[in-house]
Enzyme design. Structure first.
Site, PDB file in Angstrom:
ATOM      1  CE1 TYR A  76      -4.038   1.999   0.317  1.00 58.45           C
ATOM      2  CE2 TYR A  76      -2.537   3.465   1.495  1.00 58.45           C
ATOM      3  CZ  TYR A  76      -3.740   3.251   0.832  1.00 58.45           C
ATOM      4  OH  TYR A  76      -4.620   4.281   0.675  1.00 58.45           O
ATOM      5  CG  PHE A 128      -6.927  17.607 -24.321  1.00 53.57           C
ATOM      6  CD1 PHE A 128      -7.019  17.113 -25.611  1.00 53.57           C
ATOM      7  CD2 PHE A 128      -7.308  16.785 -23.270  1.00 53.57           C
ATOM      8  CE1 PHE A 128      -7.473  15.821 -25.860  1.00 53.57           C
ATOM      9  CE2 PHE A 128      -7.758  15.486 -23.515  1.00 53.57           C
ATOM     10  CZ  PHE A 128      -7.832  15.012 -24.817  1.00 53.57           C
ATOM     11  CB  THR A 129     -11.785  17.353 -24.192  1.00 58.66           C
ATOM     12  OG1 THR A 129     -10.889  16.244 -24.061  1.00 58.66           O
ATOM     13  CG2 THR A 129     -12.066  17.575 -25.684  1.00 58.66           C
ATOM     14  CG  ASP A 219      -0.938  17.969 -21.559  1.00 56.05           C
ATOM     15  OD1 ASP A 219      -0.300  16.896 -21.575  1.00 56.05           O
ATOM     16  OD2 ASP A 219      -2.167  18.014 -21.728  1.00 56.05           O
ATOM     17  CE  LYS A 262      -3.470  10.453 -24.441  1.00 56.48           C
ATOM     18  NZ  LYS A 262      -4.310  10.479 -23.236  1.00 56.48           N
ATOM     19  NE  ARG A 386     -11.290  14.967 -30.107  1.00 59.04           N
ATOM     20  CZ  ARG A 386     -11.223  14.580 -28.825  1.00 59.04           C
ATOM     21  NH1 ARG A 386     -10.063  14.356 -28.247  1.00 59.04           N
ATOM     22  NH2 ARG A 386     -12.303  14.440 -28.116  1.00 59.04           N
ATOM     23  CG  PHE A 453     -16.022  14.295 -26.922  1.00 57.17           C
ATOM     24  CD1 PHE A 453     -15.897  15.447 -26.158  1.00 57.17           C
ATOM     25  CD2 PHE A 453     -15.139  13.252 -26.690  1.00 57.17           C
ATOM     26  CE1 PHE A 453     -14.915  15.543 -25.173  1.00 57.17           C
ATOM     27  CE2 PHE A 453     -14.150  13.343 -25.718  1.00 57.17           C
ATOM     28  CZ  PHE A 453     -14.044  14.490 -24.948  1.00 57.17           C
TER      29      PHE A 453
HETATM   30  N1  F0G Z   1      -3.733  15.979 -22.239  1.00 62.02           N
HETATM   31  C1  F0G Z   1      -3.686  15.611 -23.539  1.00 62.02           C
HETATM   32  C2  F0G Z   1      -2.920  16.433 -24.491  1.00 62.02           C
HETATM   33  C3  F0G Z   1      -4.373  14.463 -23.941  1.00 62.02           C
HETATM   34  O1  F0G Z   1      -4.305  14.093 -25.225  1.00 62.02           O
HETATM   35  C4  F0G Z   1      -5.099  13.700 -22.995  1.00 62.02           C
HETATM   36  C5  F0G Z   1      -5.850  12.522 -23.406  1.00 62.02           C
HETATM   37  C6  F0G Z   1      -5.124  14.141 -21.664  1.00 62.02           C
HETATM   38  C7  F0G Z   1      -4.407  15.273 -21.330  1.00 62.02           C
HETATM   39  C8  F0G Z   1      -5.899  13.411 -20.613  1.00 62.02           C
HETATM   40  O2  F0G Z   1      -5.278  12.237 -20.284  1.00 62.02           O
HETATM   41  O3  F0G Z   1      -6.884  10.450 -21.011  1.00 62.02           O
HETATM   42  O4  F0G Z   1      -4.974   9.964 -19.478  1.00 62.02           O
HETATM   43  O5  F0G Z   1      -6.913  11.271 -18.674  1.00 62.02           O
HETATM   44  N2  F0G Z   1      -6.132  12.255 -24.588  1.00 62.02           N
HETATM   45  C9  F0G Z   1      -6.811  11.086 -25.089  1.00 62.02           C
HETATM   46  C10 F0G Z   1      -6.951  11.203 -26.581  1.00 62.02           C
HETATM   47  C11 F0G Z   1      -8.081  10.753 -24.402  1.00 62.02           C
HETATM   48  O6  F0G Z   1      -7.591  10.322 -27.168  1.00 62.02           O
HETATM   49  O7  F0G Z   1      -6.410  12.138 -27.171  1.00 62.02           O
HETATM   50  P1  F0G Z   1      -6.060  10.906 -19.843  1.00 62.02           P
END
Ligand code: F0G
Length: 461
Positions: A76, A128-129, A219, A262, A386, A453
Site C-alpha cells: 500500500y 484539450f477537452t 502538458d 501516450k 475532433r 463527445f
Molecule cells: N492531455 C492531452 C494532451 C491528452 O491528449 C489527454 C488525453 C489528456 C491530457 C488526458 O489524459 O486520457 O490519461 O486522462 N487524450 C486522449 C486522446 C483521451 O484520445 O487524445 P487521460
C-alpha cells in the site's frame, strides 16, 4: 541507378505475440453504428477491424515492460516501483517531485484544485477537452493563446503549437498576473493536429512568464513526439538526442501533467510532477482524497514499473522515428489520394479536414462526426471526431462553439499496427472521399452535460 533506389526503413522491433482481429460485413457495421448512435466511442471494439480511435492506452508494451510488470511491489505504501518511477521522471524530465495519478485527467484535477480559484484565467496553446473542463470546474476560464496559424488547416507553419506572445501578454495585462495560476503549455498539441512548439518559442514564453512571476505547467503527454519534430526542424537541434531535447523543454517549465497512456507506452497511468515545494505539498495532500496514497495515486505497483520503463523507451531515437514515421506514411498516402488533411502531418495521427472533405455540410450538422461514421461503415476503421461535438458549448451563451478546425482524427496506436494496416486505412478513407457528395449530416438526439463527445447519440438527417 543505385543512387536513386528508395531505401526503406523498418520498425525497430519484431512481433512476439499477436491478437486476432476480424473484418465484419457491411450489414453488421450498419447495425453496429446505428446502435452506437453514430458515435464511434459507443461501438464495441469487437465490431471494429482497425481501431484508430486513439493513441491513448492502446500501445503495445515491450518485453522489458512486461518483465517489469512481474516485479510489481503491491504494498500500500512506499512501493519500490514508485521510487523507480520517481527516478525515471527525475532523470528524463528533470522535475523534482512526483505525484502519481490513475491517468492524465487525475493530474489535471489535482492541479486545478490546488491552483485555480473562481475568476482565474488559464492561458494555453489550445484547449484539450479534459484539461479545460478541470480548469472550469475549479472556477477558472481557459484562454487560447496559440498562434493563428494553428487554426488554419492549410498553414504549413513548422511549429503550429507555438504561443502568440502578444496574445499572452494581453491576457496578462488585462487580468493581472495574480489571476493567472499558471500558463498551460502542451507539447505536440493534440487539438491542433499533433503540432509541435519550438524551443525558441518556449524560451520566449518562459521569459515573459518570468517577467510577471507566472508559472508554466507543461502538458507532457506527447513531449517525445514534439522533441522529434524539434530535432528535425529547429535550427541547432539536429545533433541533439531526443532525451536532451525533452530535458531542455521540461527545464523551461515548472512542472507537468502527464497522461502516461501516450508517450510512455502503457495502457494506464499518469502523474503530476512539480518543482515547487509548497505546490507539491498541496498536491500530495489532495491526491489521497481522489486517487490514492501519494506513493501509488491510483496505479498498481506493476503499472508504475511499466511507466518507468516506458519513459526510457519513449526517448529512444529509433522508436520515435518509426512512430512519427508511420503517421507520416499514412498521411502521405492520403495526400496522394487527394484527401484533405491538416498539414504539416502531426505526431500521433493524421487529422482529416472535415470542412474541406464535406463542404456541403454546415458545422451544426456535425460533418466530422458524420465522417467518422462513414469511415467505419466503409471498412470497419474506427476514428474520432475532433470538431464541433468535441468542442462543446460555450458555458456563457449555451451555443455550439463551432471551432475553426472541424476534424476527424485518424490516431495511430504505438507499435500496434503494420504498414499494411495503414494501406487499408488510406484506401478505406479514399473510397469515402470518392462518394463524399452523397454524405449527409447528423442531428444530436442525446447530449450529455459535460465532455459530450464521449456519449452523445445522433441520427442521420
Ligand atoms: N492531455 C492531452 C494532451 C491528452 O491528449 C489527454 C488525453 C489528456 C491530457 C488526458 O489524459 O486520457 O490519461 O486522462 N487524450 C486522449 C486522446 C483521451 O484520445 O487524445 P487521460
Amino acid at each position: 541507378m543505385t543512387e536513386t533506389r528508395r531505401r526503406s526503413w523498418a520498425e525497430p522491433y519484431k512481433i512476439k505475440m499477436v491478437e486476432p482481429i476480424r473484418m465484419t460485413t457491411r450489414a453488421e457495421r450498419e447495425q453496429a453504428i446505428a446502435e452506437a448512435g453514430y458515435n464511434t466511442f459507443l461501438l464495441k471494439s469487437e465490431d471494429v477491424y482497425i481501431d484508430l480511435l486513439t493513441d491513448s492506452g492502446t500501445s503495445a508494451m515491450s518485453d522489458r515492460q512486461w518483465a517489469g510488470m512481474m516485479l510489481g511491489d503491491e504494498s500500500y505504501a512506499g512501493s519500490r516501483n514508485f521510487y523507480h518511477l520517481e527516478a525515471a521522471v527525475r532523470e528524463i524530465y528533470g522535475y523534482k517531485h512526483l505525484v502519481p495519478t490513475h491517468q492524465g485527467r487525475g493530474a489535471e484535477h489535482i492541479l486545478s484544485q490546488i491552483t485555480t480559484k473562481p475568476g482565474d484565467v488559464v492561458p494555453g496553446n489550445m484547449y484539450f477537452t479534459t484539461t479545460r473542463l478541470h480548469q472550469e470546474l475549479a472556477g477558472g476560464a481557459f484562454v487560447d493563446v496559440i498562434i493563428d496559424e494553428a487554426h488554419d488547416p492549410a498553414s504549413e507553419h513548422p511549429f503550429k503549437g507555438n504561443v502568440d506572445l502578444d496574445k499572452l501578454q494581453r491576457v496578462i495585462d488585462e487580468n493581472g498576473p495574480e489571476k493567472i495560476p499558471y500558463v498551460c503549455i502542451a507539447t505536440a498539441v493534440n487539438m491542433a493536429g499533433g503540432q509541435p512548439i519550438s524551443l525558441a518559442n518556449l524560451k520566449a514564453v518562459r521569459a515573459l512568464c518570468d517577467a510577471h512571476g507566472v508559472r508554466i505547467i507543461h502538458d507532457a503527454t506527447r513531449v517525445a513526439e514534439n522533441a522529434y519534430f524539434i530535432k528535425e526542424r529547429e535550427p541547432g537541434y539536429g545533433d541533439k538526442s531526443i532525451a536532451e531535447i525533452v530535458r531542455e523543454i521540461c527545464d523551461l517549465t515548472d512542472g507537468c501533467t502527464m497522461s502516461a497512456k501516450k508517450d510512455a507506452l502503457v495502457n494506464i497511468g499518469g502523474f503530476l510532477a512539480l518543482n515547487d515545494e509548497e505546490l507539491f505539498d498541496a498536491a500530495r495532500n489532495t491526491v489521497v482524497v481522489y486517487e490514492g496514497l501519494h506513493t501509488y495515486g491510483g496505479m498498481a505497483g506493476r503499472d508504475m514499473e511499466a511507466v518507468a520503463i516506458g519513459l526510457h523507451e519513449s526517448v529512444e531515437y529509433e522508436h520515435i522515428k518509426a512512430r512519427v514515421g508511420q503517421v507520416l506514411y499514412l498521411g502521405t498516402k492520403l495526400q496522394e489520394f487527394g484527401v484533405p488533411i491538416i498539414v504539416p502531418i502531426g505526431g500521433h495521427g493524421v487529422f482529416l479536414d472535415a470542412k474541406a472533405f464535406l463542404p456541403q455540410l454546415d458545422q451544426d450538422v456535425y460533418p466530422a462526426q458524420a465522417l467518422t461514421a462513414e469511415i467505419y461503415l466503409e471498412g470497419g476503421v474506427r476514428t474520432m471526431e475532433r470538431g464541433n461535438v468535441s468542442s462543446g458549448r460555450d458555458p456563457k451563451t449555451g451555443e455550439n462553439r463551432r471551432p475553426k478546425l472541424e476534424m476527424v482524427r485518424v490516431t495511430i496506436p504505438r507499435r500496434v499496427y503494420t504498414q499494411a494496416h495503414m494501406d487499408v486505412t488510406a484506401e478505406t478513407i479514399a473510397e469515402v472521399y470518392d462518394r463524399r457528395a452523397s454524405i449527409k449530416g447528423l442531428r444530436m438526439v442525446y447530449e450529455p452535460k459535460v465532455l459530450r463527445f464521449f456519449q452523445a447519440m445522433f441520427e442521420p438527417l
